[in-house]
Design a protein around this motif. Structure first.
Motif, short mmCIF file in Angstrom:
data_model
loop_
_atom_site.label_atom_id
_atom_site.label_comp_id
_atom_site.label_asym_id
_atom_site.label_seq_id
_atom_site.Cartn_x
_atom_site.Cartn_y
_atom_site.Cartn_z
N ARG A 203 0.87 -1.19 0.00
CA ARG A 203 0.00 0.00 0.00
C ARG A 203 0.90 1.23 0.00
NH1 ARG A 203 -5.41 1.38 2.55
NH2 ARG A 203 -5.38 3.64 2.85
N PRO A 204 0.73 2.13 -0.94
CA PRO A 204 1.54 3.35 -0.94
C PRO A 204 1.02 4.36 0.08
CG PRO A 204 0.06 3.35 -2.83
CD PRO A 204 -0.13 2.03 -2.14
N GLY A 205 1.93 5.15 0.63
CA GLY A 205 1.55 6.19 1.58
C GLY A 205 2.66 7.20 1.71
N ARG A 206 2.45 8.23 2.54
CA ARG A 206 3.47 9.29 2.63
C ARG A 206 3.81 9.72 4.05
NH1 ARG A 206 1.07 14.62 2.66
NH2 ARG A 206 -1.21 14.47 2.70
N HIS A 207 3.12 9.18 5.05
CA HIS A 207 3.36 9.66 6.41
C HIS A 207 4.19 8.72 7.28
CE1 HIS A 207 -0.43 12.18 5.66
NE2 HIS A 207 0.62 12.99 5.66
N VAL A 208 4.03 7.41 7.10
CA VAL A 208 4.79 6.46 7.91
C VAL A 208 4.95 5.17 7.12
CG1 VAL A 208 2.71 5.64 9.06
CG2 VAL A 208 4.93 5.26 10.14
N GLU A 230 -8.31 9.45 9.34
CA GLU A 230 -7.75 10.54 10.14
C GLU A 230 -6.74 11.36 9.35
OE1 GLU A 230 -6.12 8.90 13.74
OE2 GLU A 230 -7.75 7.43 13.92
N GLY A 231 -6.56 11.02 8.07
CA GLY A 231 -5.62 11.74 7.24
C GLY A 231 -4.20 11.23 7.32
N ILE A 232 -3.99 10.06 7.96
CA ILE A 232 -2.66 9.45 8.05
C ILE A 232 -2.52 8.41 6.95
CG2 ILE A 232 -1.07 8.09 9.46
CD1 ILE A 232 -2.42 9.29 11.93
N GLU A 233 -1.58 8.63 6.05
CA GLU A 233 -1.37 7.73 4.92
C GLU A 233 -0.18 6.81 5.20
OE1 GLU A 233 -1.08 9.94 1.30
OE2 GLU A 233 -2.77 11.26 1.83
N VAL A 234 -0.47 5.53 5.33
CA VAL A 234 0.53 4.54 5.72
C VAL A 234 1.04 3.80 4.49
CG1 VAL A 234 0.99 2.48 7.12
CG2 VAL A 234 -0.61 4.23 7.94
N GLU A 235 2.36 3.73 4.36
CA GLU A 235 2.96 2.93 3.29
C GLU A 235 3.37 1.58 3.89
OE1 GLU A 235 4.70 4.32 -0.24
OE2 GLU A 235 6.70 3.69 0.42
N ILE A 236 2.93 0.51 3.27
CA ILE A 236 3.19 -0.84 3.81
C ILE A 236 4.12 -1.58 2.87
CG2 ILE A 236 2.17 -3.03 4.50
CD1 ILE A 236 -0.43 -1.40 5.08
N ILE A 237 5.24 -2.05 3.41
CA ILE A 237 6.24 -2.80 2.66
C ILE A 237 6.22 -4.25 3.13
CG2 ILE A 237 8.67 -3.01 2.01
CD1 ILE A 237 7.51 -0.36 1.14
N ASP A 238 6.04 -5.16 2.19
CA ASP A 238 6.11 -6.60 2.48
C ASP A 238 7.42 -7.12 1.88
OD1 ASP A 238 5.86 -9.34 2.64
OD2 ASP A 238 3.97 -9.47 1.57
N PRO A 239 8.39 -7.48 2.72
CA PRO A 239 9.70 -7.91 2.19
C PRO A 239 9.63 -9.17 1.32
CG PRO A 239 9.84 -7.41 4.53
CD PRO A 239 8.39 -7.40 4.18
N ARG A 240 8.69 -10.05 1.58
CA ARG A 240 8.48 -11.31 0.86
C ARG A 240 9.60 -12.33 1.10
NH1 ARG A 240 5.89 -9.61 -4.98
NH2 ARG A 240 7.91 -8.67 -5.38
N SER A 253 11.45 4.15 0.98
CA SER A 253 10.19 4.50 1.63
C SER A 253 10.42 5.35 2.87
CB SER A 253 9.44 3.22 2.02
OG SER A 253 8.22 3.53 2.66
N VAL A 254 11.42 5.00 3.66
CA VAL A 254 11.71 5.75 4.90
C VAL A 254 12.15 7.18 4.57
CG1 VAL A 254 13.29 5.90 6.87
CG2 VAL A 254 12.21 3.72 6.29
N ARG A 255 12.92 7.33 3.53
CA ARG A 255 13.35 8.69 3.14
C ARG A 255 12.17 9.54 2.71
NH1 ARG A 255 18.01 5.65 0.63
NH2 ARG A 255 19.74 5.96 2.10
N LYS A 256 11.10 8.88 2.23
CA LYS A 256 9.89 9.60 1.82
C LYS A 256 9.00 9.92 3.02
CE LYS A 256 6.68 7.22 -0.20
NZ LYS A 256 5.87 6.49 -1.21
N THR A 257 8.74 8.92 3.87
CA THR A 257 7.78 9.10 4.97
C THR A 257 8.42 9.67 6.23
OG1 THR A 257 8.09 6.89 5.91
CG2 THR A 257 6.50 7.11 4.11
#
Length: 335
Positions: A203-208, A230-240, A253-257
């Motif tokens: 899931r793409p996101g920009r806050h965490v 609540e306006g919090i956009e979560v980016e979810i990374i699945d390493p697989r 992702s961390v550099r973005k969020t």
């Protein structure tokens, strides 16, 4: 594939095995009751109809001795036959730890690369279905720690198919950990091979950024849906795959969020989440607006009681609270 099939995870795995067996006439699988239990496909149906299609010389039931079974599988792979070993529960694979850790993982190194060990150990872990302390552990960190082993942790039907096909083609011993609580999850399957060491942005996101595997991916997605209100956009990374581990996707992702939380079902203490956090702090220190956090199970065996089991393993509410607290604290600090 233009029209992906909709399959459950167990059917995706079964399809991967059928396709792999049809492609490689020398491939074999061994395990306890893999042709006789229930529908004739092991306790979760993953090997269903394999014996009928490819014969019991290639699909072999074995005695109930994990040590002997795993050692036989390692020997078969070292002798040049691509071999899959099915262990009913990952907890029982510990009985064959010598074959995996002291033999399979080290053979290529110790013998100067003269031969490989194309072994896949398929098994399942995780909680959520009332199997109690000796059938519910999440042992992926143990295997990821061992040089020479590849460790796969699929969370979707598509990943289950694509990663299993890749595991079977690998010349390295691979621990393929399925999650017993996800076998009946359904989704599209493209039947494309998925490379190891390539994380998926669930899931793409920009806050965490939340890095999660298997059951925790689903719970992170549920948490993200709630927090989006609540306006919090979560980016979810699945390493697989935990080894090889795609840290580059996590760094990006961390550099973005500018925030990082790792969630796994395994016991929090000494888990693989600590490895991800340590790497992220080393490489992305200047990009972080808050200290990274990790979420994991309590340091206790998994209880049989449904209520106690739920209390031990991180829930969606735990992720919501942790993500919300991190984002709110950063907002106050920047205000």
């Amino acid at each position: 594939m233009s029209n992906p099939q909709q399959l459950t995870i167990w059917r995706a795995l079964n399809s991967a095995l059928h396709d792999a067996f049809a492609e490689d006439p020398d491939l074999m699988i061994m395990g306890e009751d893999i042709t006789t239990w229930g529908t004739g496909g092991g306790i979760y149906g993953v090997t269903r109809k394999l014996a009928g299609s490819f014969g019991k010389d290639r699909v072999r039931d074995t005695p109930i001795s994990e040590e002997a079974l795993i050692s036989a599988g390692v020997g078969s792979a070292m002798a040049g036959t691509r071999t899959i070993v099915e262990i009913m529960y990952s907890d029982f694979a510990l009985l064959g730890a010598d074959g995996l850790i002291n033999q399979a993982a080290k053979a290529r190194y110790m013998f100067g690369g003269q031969f490989s060990t194309p072994l896949v150990l398929r098994t399942n872990g995780g909680s959520g279905v009332g199997k109690a302390a000796q059938h519910s552990q999440s042992l992926e960190t143990l295997y990821a720690h061992i040089p020479g082993l590849e460790v796969v942790v699929p969370s979707t039907p598509n990943d289950a198919y694509g990663l299993l096909r890749t595991a079977i083609k690998s010349n390295n011993p691979t621990i393929f950990l399925e999650h017993k609580g996800l076998y009946y999850d359904k989704g599209p399957v493209t039947k494309e091979l998925i490379p190891f060491g390539q994380a998926r942005i669930a899931r793409p996101g920009r806050h965490v950024t939340v890095v999660a595997t298997q059951l925790m991916v689903n719970r992170a997605l549920e948490a993200a849906e709630q927090l989006a209100e609540e306006g919090i956009e979560v980016e979810i990374i699945d390493p697989r795959t935990l080894y090889p581990l795609d840290m580059d996707t996590i760094y990006s992702s961390v550099r973005k969020t500018r925030h990082l939380i790792v969630a796994h079902e395994a016991v929090r203490d000494f888990g693989w989440g600590g490895e991800v956090l340590s790497n992220a702090v080393q490489e992305c220190w200047g990009a972080l607006d808050a200290a990274p956090r990790r979420i994991g199970a309590a340091r206790t065996p998994i209880p049989y009681s449904e209520d106690l089991e739920a209390a031990v393993v991180p829930a969606t509410a735990d992720l919501v609270a942790e993500i919300r607290a991190m984002c709110n604290a950063s907002a106050q600090q920047l205000a």
